[in-house]
Design an enzyme around this catalytic site. Structure first.
Site, PDB file in Angstrom:
ATOM      1  N   LYS A  80     -13.662  -5.263 -47.747  1.00 23.12           N
ATOM      2  CA  LYS A  80     -14.523  -5.517 -46.591  1.00 23.12           C
ATOM      3  C   LYS A  80     -13.794  -6.475 -45.670  1.00 23.12           C
ATOM      4  O   LYS A  80     -13.278  -7.498 -46.122  1.00 23.12           O
ATOM      5  CB  LYS A  80     -15.854  -6.146 -47.057  1.00 23.12           C
ATOM      6  CG  LYS A  80     -16.821  -6.410 -45.913  1.00 23.12           C
ATOM      7  CD  LYS A  80     -17.656  -5.196 -45.580  1.00 23.12           C
ATOM      8  CE  LYS A  80     -18.348  -5.283 -44.236  1.00 23.12           C
ATOM      9  NZ  LYS A  80     -17.489  -4.870 -43.082  1.00 23.12           N
ATOM     10  N   GLN A 100      -9.757 -13.200 -46.412  1.00 26.02           N
ATOM     11  CA  GLN A 100     -11.030 -12.487 -46.555  1.00 26.02           C
ATOM     12  C   GLN A 100     -11.463 -12.375 -48.027  1.00 26.02           C
ATOM     13  O   GLN A 100     -12.660 -12.377 -48.322  1.00 26.02           O
ATOM     14  CB  GLN A 100     -10.894 -11.093 -45.928  1.00 26.02           C
ATOM     15  CG  GLN A 100     -12.201 -10.448 -45.511  1.00 26.02           C
ATOM     16  CD  GLN A 100     -12.720 -10.933 -44.163  1.00 26.02           C
ATOM     17  OE1 GLN A 100     -11.957 -11.057 -43.226  1.00 26.02           O
ATOM     18  NE2 GLN A 100     -14.006 -11.198 -44.078  1.00 26.02           N
ATOM     19  N   LYS A 118     -13.223 -15.731 -48.743  1.00 23.27           N
ATOM     20  CA  LYS A 118     -14.389 -15.848 -47.868  1.00 23.27           C
ATOM     21  C   LYS A 118     -15.517 -14.958 -48.388  1.00 23.27           C
ATOM     22  O   LYS A 118     -16.661 -15.392 -48.533  1.00 23.27           O
ATOM     23  CB  LYS A 118     -13.995 -15.412 -46.451  1.00 23.27           C
ATOM     24  CG  LYS A 118     -15.106 -15.494 -45.427  1.00 23.27           C
ATOM     25  CD  LYS A 118     -14.766 -14.735 -44.137  1.00 23.27           C
ATOM     26  CE  LYS A 118     -13.466 -15.209 -43.510  1.00 23.27           C
ATOM     27  NZ  LYS A 118     -13.296 -14.669 -42.128  1.00 23.27           N
ATOM     28  N   LYS A 140      -8.550  -6.029 -44.403  1.00 20.68           N
ATOM     29  CA  LYS A 140      -8.479  -6.262 -42.948  1.00 20.68           C
ATOM     30  C   LYS A 140      -7.638  -5.165 -42.323  1.00 20.68           C
ATOM     31  O   LYS A 140      -6.832  -4.555 -43.008  1.00 20.68           O
ATOM     32  CB  LYS A 140      -7.819  -7.619 -42.668  1.00 20.68           C
ATOM     33  CG  LYS A 140      -8.133  -8.193 -41.314  1.00 20.68           C
ATOM     34  CD  LYS A 140      -9.466  -8.921 -41.310  1.00 20.68           C
ATOM     35  CE  LYS A 140      -9.859  -9.372 -39.918  1.00 20.68           C
ATOM     36  NZ  LYS A 140     -11.013 -10.300 -39.974  1.00 20.68           N
ATOM     37  N   GLY A 173     -15.794  -5.530 -37.003  1.00 20.63           N
ATOM     38  CA  GLY A 173     -15.063  -6.029 -35.837  1.00 20.63           C
ATOM     39  C   GLY A 173     -14.295  -7.311 -36.109  1.00 20.63           C
ATOM     40  O   GLY A 173     -14.423  -7.940 -37.148  1.00 20.63           O
ATOM     41  N   ASP A 174     -13.475  -7.666 -35.135  1.00 20.53           N
ATOM     42  CA  ASP A 174     -12.754  -8.949 -35.096  1.00 20.53           C
ATOM     43  C   ASP A 174     -12.293  -9.071 -33.629  1.00 20.53           C
ATOM     44  O   ASP A 174     -12.917  -8.461 -32.745  1.00 20.53           O
ATOM     45  CB  ASP A 174     -11.571  -8.952 -36.080  1.00 20.53           C
ATOM     46  CG  ASP A 174     -10.983 -10.349 -36.316  1.00 20.53           C
ATOM     47  OD1 ASP A 174     -11.573 -11.129 -37.078  1.00 20.53           O
ATOM     48  OD2 ASP A 174      -9.937 -10.679 -35.715  1.00 20.53           O
ATOM     49  N   THR A 210     -21.591 -14.831 -36.933  1.00 20.67           N
ATOM     50  CA  THR A 210     -20.476 -15.750 -37.200  1.00 20.67           C
ATOM     51  C   THR A 210     -20.709 -17.087 -36.504  1.00 20.67           C
ATOM     52  O   THR A 210     -20.525 -18.156 -37.104  1.00 20.67           O
ATOM     53  CB  THR A 210     -19.138 -15.126 -36.764  1.00 20.67           C
ATOM     54  OG1 THR A 210     -19.073 -13.788 -37.243  1.00 20.67           O
ATOM     55  CG2 THR A 210     -17.967 -15.924 -37.293  1.00 20.67           C
ATOM     56  N   ASN A 250     -17.100 -13.338 -29.130  1.00 21.31           N
ATOM     57  CA  ASN A 250     -18.290 -13.194 -29.969  1.00 21.31           C
ATOM     58  C   ASN A 250     -18.614 -14.476 -30.737  1.00 21.31           C
ATOM     59  O   ASN A 250     -19.755 -14.955 -30.712  1.00 21.31           O
ATOM     60  CB  ASN A 250     -18.062 -12.020 -30.933  1.00 21.31           C
ATOM     61  CG  ASN A 250     -19.170 -11.898 -31.958  1.00 21.31           C
ATOM     62  OD1 ASN A 250     -19.055 -12.405 -33.071  1.00 21.31           O
ATOM     63  ND2 ASN A 250     -20.259 -11.254 -31.579  1.00 21.31           N
ATOM     64  N   SER A 279     -22.640  -8.723 -42.355  1.00 24.24           N
ATOM     65  CA  SER A 279     -22.120  -7.359 -42.535  1.00 24.24           C
ATOM     66  C   SER A 279     -22.560  -6.797 -43.889  1.00 24.24           C
ATOM     67  O   SER A 279     -22.944  -5.629 -43.995  1.00 24.24           O
ATOM     68  CB  SER A 279     -20.594  -7.360 -42.464  1.00 24.24           C
ATOM     69  OG  SER A 279     -20.140  -7.292 -41.135  1.00 24.24           O
TER      70      SER A 279
HETATM   71  P1  NDP Z   1     -13.372 -11.840 -29.318  1.00 22.78           P
HETATM   72  O1  NDP Z   1     -12.388 -10.762 -29.034  1.00 22.78           O
HETATM   73  O2  NDP Z   1     -14.800 -11.612 -29.061  1.00 22.78           O
HETATM   74  O3  NDP Z   1     -12.957 -13.165 -28.545  1.00 22.78           O
HETATM   75  C1  NDP Z   1     -11.723 -13.756 -28.765  1.00 22.78           C
HETATM   76  C2  NDP Z   1     -11.638 -15.012 -27.912  1.00 22.78           C
HETATM   77  O4  NDP Z   1     -10.494 -15.759 -28.307  1.00 22.78           O
HETATM   78  C3  NDP Z   1     -11.444 -14.697 -26.446  1.00 22.78           C
HETATM   79  O5  NDP Z   1     -12.018 -15.719 -25.697  1.00 22.78           O
HETATM   80  C4  NDP Z   1      -9.935 -14.679 -26.315  1.00 22.78           C
HETATM   81  O6  NDP Z   1      -9.468 -14.909 -25.009  1.00 22.78           O
HETATM   82  C5  NDP Z   1      -9.553 -15.799 -27.229  1.00 22.78           C
HETATM   83  N1  NDP Z   1      -8.193 -15.527 -27.734  1.00 22.78           N
HETATM   84  C6  NDP Z   1      -7.783 -14.452 -28.440  1.00 22.78           C
HETATM   85  N2  NDP Z   1      -6.475 -14.514 -28.694  1.00 22.78           N
HETATM   86  C7  NDP Z   1      -6.053 -15.649 -28.123  1.00 22.78           C
HETATM   87  C8  NDP Z   1      -4.801 -16.268 -28.042  1.00 22.78           C
HETATM   88  N3  NDP Z   1      -3.694 -15.712 -28.583  1.00 22.78           N
HETATM   89  N4  NDP Z   1      -4.744 -17.473 -27.396  1.00 22.78           N
HETATM   90  C9  NDP Z   1      -5.868 -18.043 -26.856  1.00 22.78           C
HETATM   91  N5  NDP Z   1      -7.080 -17.478 -26.907  1.00 22.78           N
HETATM   92  C10 NDP Z   1      -7.165 -16.304 -27.522  1.00 22.78           C
HETATM   93  O7  NDP Z   1     -13.110 -12.217 -30.847  1.00 22.78           O
HETATM   94  P2  NDP Z   1     -14.068 -12.992 -31.865  1.00 22.78           P
HETATM   95  O8  NDP Z   1     -14.884 -13.995 -31.169  1.00 22.78           O
HETATM   96  O9  NDP Z   1     -14.713 -11.974 -32.709  1.00 22.78           O
HETATM   97  O10 NDP Z   1     -12.985 -13.717 -32.794  1.00 22.78           O
HETATM   98  C11 NDP Z   1     -12.533 -15.052 -32.556  1.00 22.78           C
HETATM   99  C12 NDP Z   1     -11.992 -15.617 -33.849  1.00 22.78           C
HETATM  100  O11 NDP Z   1     -13.021 -15.614 -34.845  1.00 22.78           O
HETATM  101  C13 NDP Z   1     -10.832 -14.837 -34.480  1.00 22.78           C
HETATM  102  O12 NDP Z   1      -9.973 -15.741 -35.144  1.00 22.78           O
HETATM  103  C14 NDP Z   1     -11.533 -13.971 -35.512  1.00 22.78           C
HETATM  104  O13 NDP Z   1     -10.658 -13.592 -36.543  1.00 22.78           O
HETATM  105  C15 NDP Z   1     -12.584 -14.936 -36.008  1.00 22.78           C
HETATM  106  N6  NDP Z   1     -13.730 -14.358 -36.690  1.00 22.78           N
HETATM  107  C16 NDP Z   1     -14.486 -13.370 -36.115  1.00 22.78           C
HETATM  108  C17 NDP Z   1     -15.587 -12.862 -36.773  1.00 22.78           C
HETATM  109  C18 NDP Z   1     -16.475 -11.856 -36.156  1.00 22.78           C
HETATM  110  O14 NDP Z   1     -17.487 -11.520 -36.788  1.00 22.78           O
HETATM  111  N7  NDP Z   1     -16.218 -11.357 -34.966  1.00 22.78           N
HETATM  112  C19 NDP Z   1     -15.939 -13.318 -38.127  1.00 22.78           C
HETATM  113  C20 NDP Z   1     -15.131 -14.420 -38.603  1.00 22.78           C
HETATM  114  C21 NDP Z   1     -14.064 -14.882 -37.910  1.00 22.78           C
HETATM  115  P3  NDP Z   1      -8.819 -13.701 -24.177  1.00 22.78           P
HETATM  116  O15 NDP Z   1      -9.983 -12.921 -23.654  1.00 22.78           O
HETATM  117  O16 NDP Z   1      -8.013 -14.351 -23.113  1.00 22.78           O
HETATM  118  O17 NDP Z   1      -7.977 -12.914 -25.124  1.00 22.78           O
HETATM  119  O1  2IT Z   2     -12.973 -12.474 -40.176  1.00 17.54           O
HETATM  120  C1  2IT Z   2     -14.072 -11.950 -40.488  1.00 17.54           C
HETATM  121  O2  2IT Z   2     -14.724 -12.361 -41.448  1.00 17.54           O
HETATM  122  C2  2IT Z   2     -14.575 -10.850 -39.668  1.00 17.54           C
HETATM  123  N1  2IT Z   2     -13.934 -10.492 -38.691  1.00 17.54           N
HETATM  124  C3  2IT Z   2     -15.850 -10.152 -40.040  1.00 17.54           C
HETATM  125  C4  2IT Z   2     -15.605  -9.108 -41.087  1.00 17.54           C
HETATM  126  C5  2IT Z   2     -16.768  -8.197 -41.399  1.00 17.54           C
HETATM  127  O3  2IT Z   2     -16.562  -7.299 -42.230  1.00 17.54           O
HETATM  128  O4  2IT Z   2     -17.860  -8.370 -40.858  1.00 17.54           O
END
Ligand code: NDP
Ligand code: 2IT
Length: 447
Positions: free
Chosen positions: A93, A114, A117, A129, A168-169, A212, A243, A380
């Site tokens: 997952k 993961q 976690k 992943k 997603g991520d 998250t 997100n 999830s």
């Molecule tokens: P999104 O795509 O929704 O948003 C990503 C954000 O981070 C954007 O604001 C983006 O800016 C910025 N960003 C991405 N890459 C870079 C970079 N190289 N340098 C600076 N800023 C950057 O992603 P999420 O919010 O889903 O994910 C954010 C983090 O949270 C990641 O590390 C992800 O692995 C983690 N995460 C996500 C989960 C989820 O359920 N979605 C669960 C657990 C962890 P820009 O638009 O300029 O790229």
């Molecule tokens: O980093 C993470 O935990 C995620 N992007 C969410 C993974 C999931 O299966 O919901």
């Protein structure tokens, strides 16, 4: 040197020797290994079973071509990945990331994290992943759709309800999951639980979009309470505007904190009156705009180029929610000097190892990603459960489950740290609590 330290050093050397060109993967493994020695001193049977050798090599890793047609009619080619890291406690997952920086090293670091976690959530999910080096920025909806469809034509042969369930991520949200699921359905039929993060009308769960970010705040509040503090009245700096960041900001404000920043990869906004979440969502989710556009829309906000971690601000709590290694040692020092008392990670591995050492040196409360951001994958897993039951739980029920999971995994991390002689170290506690469950499941299933 004890037998345990020798064993752990040999694992680190094997990983470095085998994958010298995978720096992010080595970093994630290194962060984990340097906290885990006490477990191996107490459990020599884990050495004999070579649990770490098996945990640091994915059970399966696939790389595939994703060819898709752009709006000009040209064929573009990207590289897709799915890494199935460990299935000891359930089907693989973990999310899919679409970003130009995606490599096998990035996907392996995320897949490795993961495992622990997912174990910490207490739900029956293994670790995996995936993703692609595709850049969604500037692409039309039709291009995103064709990319997702092509990606799924290959991915579908590697996933399954009891095998591997992606989500997603970065760069993969509700829109992308919808296109991916639509193609899966055409190829294999309507198996709702095959992906999570789906839209509500076709098998999604309430609270998954918020999970998250909300979970991060539930965790942060638990960590502050453990230390006689609370989020109410605190000034908070958040990085990212996606997100995770959006819903962390919203929930932190509900808890009475003032969140003064949000950022993207170009720059950040500061608004001392507090970020306006409705405007942020409109700009990011609807218009797919930039933080520069936010500052243009909100008179109290100012836009700056560069990293928010270089900003000259006074605040109490830091919530990195953008990407890996966004905070280095100098930035960690800067935030400690700015008066920060707690760092909790919404992003995966946002702090370099040197930054983590600075947090410890400054005595900050530090909530590591694999615990603090586990809320997304936890909901999830609740979505998978709802899909199996062909039922939808209410917002209040799922939110209540999420909060309980986050409080419980924080308490388990505290208890594990205490049991293994590193009380107060929430990173070690999370690693140990996540690991021991996986290790005992591996032993129980034979080797
Ligand atoms: P999104 O795509 O929704 O948003 C990503 C954000 O981070 C954007 O604001 C983006 O800016 C910025 N960003 C991405 N890459 C870079 C970079 N190289 N340098 C600076 N800023 C950057 O992603 P999420 O919010 O889903 O994910 C954010 C983090 O949270 C990641 O590390 C992800 O692995 C983690 N995460 C996500 C989960 C989820 O359920 N979605 C669960 C657990 C962890 P820009 O638009 O300029 O790229
Ligand atoms: O980093 C993470 O935990 C995620 N992007 C969410 C993974 C999931 O299966 O919901």
């Amino acid at each position: 040197m004890t037998q345990a330290t020798d064993y752990i050093a040999s694992i680190q050397a094997t990983v470095e020797g085998r994958d010298p060109n995978q720096p992010e993967f080595q970093e994630a493994v290194g962060n984990f290994l340097h906290t885990i020695t006490p477990v191996f001193e107490a459990h020599p049977e884990y050495i004999k079973a070579n649990i770490l050798g098996r945990l640091t090599e994915p059970e399966r890793a696939v790389q595939f071509q994703v060819a898709w047609q752009d709006d000009q009619g040209h064929m573009q080619v990207n590289r897709g990945f799915r890494v199935q890291f460990n299935s000891a406690i359930g089907p693989y997952k973990g999310g899919l990331r679409f970003h130009p920086s995606v490599t096998l090293s990035i996907v392996k670091f995320l897949g490795f994290e993961q495992i622990f976690k997912n174990s910490l959530t207490g739900l029956p999910i293994g670790g995996g992943k995936g993703g692609a080096d595709f850049d969604p920025k500037g692409k039309s909806d039709a291009e995103i759709m064709r990319f997702c469809q092509s990606f799924m034509i290959e991915l579908q042969r590697h996933i399954g309800l009891d095998l591997d369930v992606p989500a997603g991520d970065i760069g993969v949200g509700g829109r992308e999951i919808g296109y991916l699921y639509g193609m899966y359905k055409r190829l294999r039929g309507a198996e709702r639980g095959i992906l999570t993060g789906k839209g509500l009308s076709y098998g999604g769960s309430l609270v998954r979009p918020e999970a998250t970010g909300y979970g991060l705040i539930y965790y942060t509040e638990a960590m502050l309470k453990e230390n006689g503090q609370t989020l109410a009245g605190k000034t908070v700096v958040v990085s990212g505007a996606g997100n995770v960041a959006t819903y962390a900001i919203q929930k932190a404000q509900e808890y009475g904190a003032k969140v003064i920043t949000a950022s993207d990869s170009n720059g950040y906004v500061v608004d001392e009156t507090g970020i306006d979440v409705a405007t942020l969502r409109e700009i990011k989710e609807v218009k797919r705009g930039r933080m520069r556009d936010y500052a243009a829309a909100v008179p109290t906000a100012t836009y700056y180029e560069g990293s928010v971690w270089d900003a000259d601000l006074k605040y109490d709590v830091a919530l990195p929610c953008a990407t890996q290694n966004e905070i280095d040692a100098a930035q960690a020092k800067r935030l400690a000097a700015a008066g920060v008392i707690a760092v909790a990670e919404g992003a995966n591995m946002p702090s370099t190892p040197e930054a983590i050492a600075e947090y410890a040196a400054a005595g900050l409360f530090y909530g590591p990603a694999k615990a603090a951001n586990a809320g997304g994958v936890a909901v999830s897993a609740l979505e998978m459960s709802q899909d199996s039951r062909r039922m939808s739980d209410s917002f209040a029920v799922v939110d209540g489950q999420l909060k309980a999971i986050m409080e419980n995994l924080f308490a388990e991390s505290v208890a594990a740290a205490k049991e293994y002689g590193v009380a107060g170290d929430y990173m070690a506690g999370a690693n140990i609590a996540g690991f021991t469950k996986v290790a005992s499941a591996m032993l129980a299933q034979g080797w």
